[in-house]
Design a protein around this motif. Structure first.
Motif, PDB file in Angstrom:
ATOM      1  N   SER A 153       2.927  11.745  -4.846  1.00  0.00           N
ATOM      2  CA  SER A 153       2.300  10.454  -5.080  1.00  0.00           C
ATOM      3  C   SER A 153       1.267  10.148  -3.991  1.00  0.00           C
ATOM      4  O   SER A 153       0.163   9.652  -4.273  1.00  0.00           O
ATOM      5  CB  SER A 153       3.416   9.415  -5.135  1.00  0.00           C
ATOM      6  N   HIS A 169      -1.830  12.263  -4.637  1.00  0.00           N
ATOM      7  CA  HIS A 169      -2.572  11.729  -5.781  1.00  0.00           C
ATOM      8  C   HIS A 169      -3.437  10.546  -5.354  1.00  0.00           C
ATOM      9  O   HIS A 169      -4.631  10.479  -5.664  1.00  0.00           O
ATOM     10  CB  HIS A 169      -1.571  11.320  -6.869  1.00  0.00           C
ATOM     11  N   LEU A 170      -2.834   9.628  -4.600  1.00  0.00           N
ATOM     12  CA  LEU A 170      -3.572   8.430  -4.187  1.00  0.00           C
ATOM     13  C   LEU A 170      -4.645   8.767  -3.151  1.00  0.00           C
ATOM     14  O   LEU A 170      -5.741   8.198  -3.177  1.00  0.00           O
ATOM     15  CB  LEU A 170      -2.610   7.374  -3.638  1.00  0.00           C
ATOM     16  N   ILE A 184      -2.604  -2.286   0.292  1.00  0.00           N
ATOM     17  CA  ILE A 184      -2.493  -2.380  -1.168  1.00  0.00           C
ATOM     18  C   ILE A 184      -1.222  -1.667  -1.633  1.00  0.00           C
ATOM     19  O   ILE A 184      -0.442  -2.179  -2.432  1.00  0.00           O
ATOM     20  CB  ILE A 184      -3.716  -1.736  -1.856  1.00  0.00           C
ATOM     21  N   LEU A 214       2.008  -3.394  -3.510  1.00  0.00           N
ATOM     22  CA  LEU A 214       2.421  -3.035  -4.867  1.00  0.00           C
ATOM     23  C   LEU A 214       3.809  -2.400  -4.878  1.00  0.00           C
ATOM     24  O   LEU A 214       4.541  -2.510  -5.863  1.00  0.00           O
ATOM     25  CB  LEU A 214       1.373  -2.140  -5.524  1.00  0.00           C
ATOM     26  N   ARG A 215       4.203  -1.756  -3.756  1.00  0.00           N
ATOM     27  CA  ARG A 215       5.594  -1.290  -3.652  1.00  0.00           C
ATOM     28  C   ARG A 215       6.564  -2.471  -3.755  1.00  0.00           C
ATOM     29  O   ARG A 215       7.568  -2.406  -4.439  1.00  0.00           O
ATOM     30  CB  ARG A 215       5.824  -0.564  -2.319  1.00  0.00           C
ATOM     31  N   ALA A 251       6.661  -3.645  -7.373  1.00  0.00           N
ATOM     32  CA  ALA A 251       7.360  -2.671  -8.223  1.00  0.00           C
ATOM     33  C   ALA A 251       8.859  -2.718  -7.950  1.00  0.00           C
ATOM     34  O   ALA A 251       9.677  -2.621  -8.866  1.00  0.00           O
ATOM     35  CB  ALA A 251       6.805  -1.264  -7.988  1.00  0.00           C
ATOM     36  N   HIS A 270      10.282  -5.662  -9.675  1.00  0.00           N
ATOM     37  CA  HIS A 270      10.394  -5.364 -11.100  1.00  0.00           C
ATOM     38  C   HIS A 270      11.622  -4.492 -11.387  1.00  0.00           C
ATOM     39  O   HIS A 270      12.414  -4.785 -12.282  1.00  0.00           O
ATOM     40  CB  HIS A 270       9.109  -4.645 -11.548  1.00  0.00           C
ATOM     41  N   VAL A 271      11.776  -3.438 -10.597  1.00  0.00           N
ATOM     42  CA  VAL A 271      12.861  -2.489 -10.830  1.00  0.00           C
ATOM     43  C   VAL A 271      14.213  -3.095 -10.462  1.00  0.00           C
ATOM     44  O   VAL A 271      15.212  -2.898 -11.150  1.00  0.00           O
ATOM     45  CB  VAL A 271      12.616  -1.189 -10.028  1.00  0.00           C
ATOM     46  N   LEU A 275      -2.859  -7.105 -14.475  1.00  0.00           N
ATOM     47  CA  LEU A 275      -2.227  -5.852 -14.017  1.00  0.00           C
ATOM     48  C   LEU A 275      -0.726  -5.870 -14.322  1.00  0.00           C
ATOM     49  O   LEU A 275      -0.173  -4.908 -14.860  1.00  0.00           O
ATOM     50  CB  LEU A 275      -2.469  -5.666 -12.512  1.00  0.00           C
ATOM     51  N   PHE A 276      -0.063  -6.988 -13.964  1.00  0.00           N
ATOM     52  CA  PHE A 276       1.380  -7.085 -14.217  1.00  0.00           C
ATOM     53  C   PHE A 276       1.664  -6.955 -15.717  1.00  0.00           C
ATOM     54  O   PHE A 276       2.632  -6.315 -16.123  1.00  0.00           O
ATOM     55  CB  PHE A 276       1.943  -8.426 -13.707  1.00  0.00           C
ATOM     56  N   ARG A 332       1.532  -3.408 -16.946  1.00  0.00           N
ATOM     57  CA  ARG A 332       2.677  -2.606 -16.536  1.00  0.00           C
ATOM     58  C   ARG A 332       4.015  -3.165 -17.017  1.00  0.00           C
ATOM     59  O   ARG A 332       5.059  -2.578 -16.754  1.00  0.00           O
ATOM     60  CB  ARG A 332       2.736  -2.493 -14.998  1.00  0.00           C
ATOM     61  N   TRP A 365       5.427  -5.816 -15.840  1.00  0.00           N
ATOM     62  CA  TRP A 365       6.162  -6.396 -14.709  1.00  0.00           C
ATOM     63  C   TRP A 365       6.258  -7.895 -14.899  1.00  0.00           C
ATOM     64  O   TRP A 365       5.253  -8.559 -15.147  1.00  0.00           O
ATOM     65  CB  TRP A 365       5.442  -6.134 -13.370  1.00  0.00           C
ATOM     66  N   LEU A 406      -8.677   1.253  -8.180  1.00  0.00           N
ATOM     67  CA  LEU A 406      -7.473   2.100  -8.130  1.00  0.00           C
ATOM     68  C   LEU A 406      -6.183   1.300  -8.264  1.00  0.00           C
ATOM     69  O   LEU A 406      -5.095   1.856  -8.152  1.00  0.00           O
ATOM     70  CB  LEU A 406      -7.430   2.872  -6.806  1.00  0.00           C
ATOM     71  N   LEU A 407      -6.284  -0.022  -8.492  1.00  0.00           N
ATOM     72  CA  LEU A 407      -5.073  -0.856  -8.518  1.00  0.00           C
ATOM     73  C   LEU A 407      -4.034  -0.318  -9.500  1.00  0.00           C
ATOM     74  O   LEU A 407      -2.843  -0.274  -9.184  1.00  0.00           O
ATOM     75  CB  LEU A 407      -5.420  -2.308  -8.880  1.00  0.00           C
ATOM     76  N   GLU A 456      -3.585   2.698 -10.478  1.00  0.00           N
ATOM     77  CA  GLU A 456      -2.968   3.930  -9.972  1.00  0.00           C
ATOM     78  C   GLU A 456      -1.955   3.627  -8.872  1.00  0.00           C
ATOM     79  O   GLU A 456      -0.875   4.217  -8.828  1.00  0.00           O
ATOM     80  CB  GLU A 456      -4.039   4.896  -9.454  1.00  0.00           C
ATOM     81  N   TYR A 457      -2.318   2.707  -7.965  1.00  0.00           N
ATOM     82  CA  TYR A 457      -1.353   2.302  -6.935  1.00  0.00           C
ATOM     83  C   TYR A 457      -0.090   1.733  -7.594  1.00  0.00           C
ATOM     84  O   TYR A 457       1.032   2.029  -7.179  1.00  0.00           O
ATOM     85  CB  TYR A 457      -1.946   1.228  -6.019  1.00  0.00           C
ATOM     86  N   ALA A 458      -0.288   0.899  -8.619  1.00  0.00           N
ATOM     87  CA  ALA A 458       0.851   0.243  -9.263  1.00  0.00           C
ATOM     88  C   ALA A 458       1.738   1.256  -9.973  1.00  0.00           C
ATOM     89  O   ALA A 458       2.969   1.208  -9.871  1.00  0.00           O
ATOM     90  CB  ALA A 458       0.358  -0.827 -10.239  1.00  0.00           C
ATOM     91  N   SER A 498       2.061   4.420  -9.345  1.00  0.00           N
ATOM     92  CA  SER A 498       2.738   5.238  -8.349  1.00  0.00           C
ATOM     93  C   SER A 498       3.872   4.458  -7.688  1.00  0.00           C
ATOM     94  O   SER A 498       4.969   4.986  -7.467  1.00  0.00           O
ATOM     95  CB  SER A 498       1.673   5.695  -7.351  1.00  0.00           C
ATOM     96  N   ALA A 499       3.629   3.174  -7.380  1.00  0.00           N
ATOM     97  CA  ALA A 499       4.667   2.342  -6.765  1.00  0.00           C
ATOM     98  C   ALA A 499       5.866   2.194  -7.694  1.00  0.00           C
ATOM     99  O   ALA A 499       7.023   2.258  -7.259  1.00  0.00           O
ATOM    100  CB  ALA A 499       4.099   0.969  -6.403  1.00  0.00           C
ATOM    101  N   GLU A 500       5.601   2.021  -8.974  1.00  0.00           N
ATOM    102  CA  GLU A 500       6.698   1.851  -9.930  1.00  0.00           C
ATOM    103  C   GLU A 500       7.498   3.146 -10.081  1.00  0.00           C
ATOM    104  O   GLU A 500       8.734   3.133 -10.127  1.00  0.00           O
ATOM    105  CB  GLU A 500       6.160   1.407 -11.296  1.00  0.00           C
ATOM    106  N   HIS A 501       6.784   4.258 -10.122  1.00  0.00           N
ATOM    107  CA  HIS A 501       7.447   5.559 -10.217  1.00  0.00           C
ATOM    108  C   HIS A 501       8.418   5.754  -9.042  1.00  0.00           C
ATOM    109  O   HIS A 501       9.580   6.127  -9.220  1.00  0.00           O
ATOM    110  CB  HIS A 501       6.386   6.661 -10.232  1.00  0.00           C
ATOM    111  N   LEU A 502       7.933   5.443  -7.821  1.00  0.00           N
ATOM    112  CA  LEU A 502       8.767   5.641  -6.638  1.00  0.00           C
ATOM    113  C   LEU A 502       9.902   4.625  -6.568  1.00  0.00           C
ATOM    114  O   LEU A 502      11.019   4.959  -6.161  1.00  0.00           O
ATOM    115  CB  LEU A 502       7.915   5.580  -5.365  1.00  0.00           C
TER     116      LEU A 502
END
Lengths: 226, 226
Positions: A155, A158-159, A190, A194-195, A198, A201-202, B112-113, B116, B118, B148-149, B151-153, B155-159
């Motif tokens: 990740s 990628h970023l 940023i 966004l972490r 996220a 959300h999770v 954005l939310f 996704r 969120w 890139l917002l 993409e950041y989001a 990636s943050a959600e994935h992690l």
């Protein structure tokens, strides 16, 4: 332009500009005998950089001064990562060097770099920090996160690639370095913002919504999707 | 167990444990008349949490105290994000509220939310911070990163999802919250460390290797792959 116009264009007050000049955070203007020094686009760019690092990146002024000195002294080298990376953790690694755990973690880090094709020099501060992190997580019994190292790395790469693409293509060598430092620091903010979102959300999926309205939830809890 | 064994098991010195007890960072032991207080697995867990937050996360003790108080007072709510997120930036947002730029950035964040899926409450500190970031980046002429917002989001959600999966499944409600806070803070440090390394890897492609040995490079520069 004169200092007053430099101030108008950047929104930085004249006394602050004078402070930056004294501290060599901003290079001196062009001097002509008998008239006030003149400033150009490089000064505008530098002031924007400094404001972003301080206002958005939250870096202390001493760190900004070192970063800028690095920029000015190594125009063609990679962005100076030393000082920015030093602030991310309070890890004291000295006590762990040369232990078995350290050597094991060091081999793990190198294996990760090899899998991703990263060439990282042995004394890179972030490499030392990664090894220290692995050692600490093991000692704390929090090794579960270490299973995600490859995902964090993928990740991050990628970023980083996307951030590099987002830099203005036409920039010359010196402003490209400034842009790289900016992207690095702003990208950090940023990314961590966004972490948080996220994670909110999770975590609502696992812990319940707390003060949030439940009724509009129409997705599976995140913990069941894997 | 007695305090001496608690100290042996966690590596935290007895005087430090006593300090944590006084400060209510560690809950009191079970008291029985005539014998020293006894401590259990919850105390071991709490000490590991505090050490990780301080030693690895680099959080100041005042922040740790507030985090722990949040944990103890809201056992079933989502992890307390307030104090941890507050440290990520020095952004002063007050001057920007209610401006046109702010309203525009606010609509962008909500879009954005929505993309996704969120659900983020309107007064979430990280939401306010994201909006402030968007406003600042526009004002600084650094809007390129805003592309890139998403993409950041993503990636943050994935992690965040992976971090949630990595939590021990059998943990009860109270230790699950502690684990969530730990994952959040330690994940931040791992993530920012690997960002540094990925940026080093990518920037060598653009800026040249500086002190790094060039000869083993057999990949295309990252800036040409997109």
């Amino acid at each position: 332009m004169r200092i007053a116009e430099l101030s108008r264009r950047t929104g930085v007050p004249v006394p602050t500009i004078k402070y930056y000049l004294r501290e060599r955070i901003l290079p001196p203007g062009r001097e002509t005998t008998g008239v006030a020094p003149r400033y150009g686009p490089a000064h505008v760019r530098r002031l924007n950089l400094v404001r972003a690092l301080v206002d958005v990146g939250g870096l202390p002024m001493a760190t900004v001064r070192d970063l800028v000195a690095d920029l000015d002294s190594r125009r063609t080298a990679p962005p100076p990562l030393r000082d920015v990376s030093a602030r991310t953790t309070a890890l004291d690694q000295r006590e762990h060097r040369e232990t078995g755990l350290w050597r094991e973690a060091s081999a793990e880090a190198d294996a990760l770099f090899h899998r991703r094709g990263w060439r990282i020099r042995e004394n890179h501060p972030a490499r030392q920090q990664l090894i220290g992190l692995v050692v600490h997580l093991r000692q704390l019994g929090q090794a579960n996160l270490l299973g995600l190292l490859d995902e964090y790395a993928a990740s991050a790469e990628h970023l980083a690639t996307a951030e590099m693409r987002a830099m203005p293509a036409e920039s010359d060598a010196s402003s490209a370095l400034e842009d790289a430092v900016l992207n690095m620091v702003l990208g950090d903010v940023i990314s961590s913002t966004l972490r948080r979102l996220a994670q909110e959300h999770v975590s609502v999926g696992r812990f319940g919504a707390g003060g949030v309205d439940h009724r509009s939830v129409d997705r599976e809890p995140a913990s069941e999707t894997g």
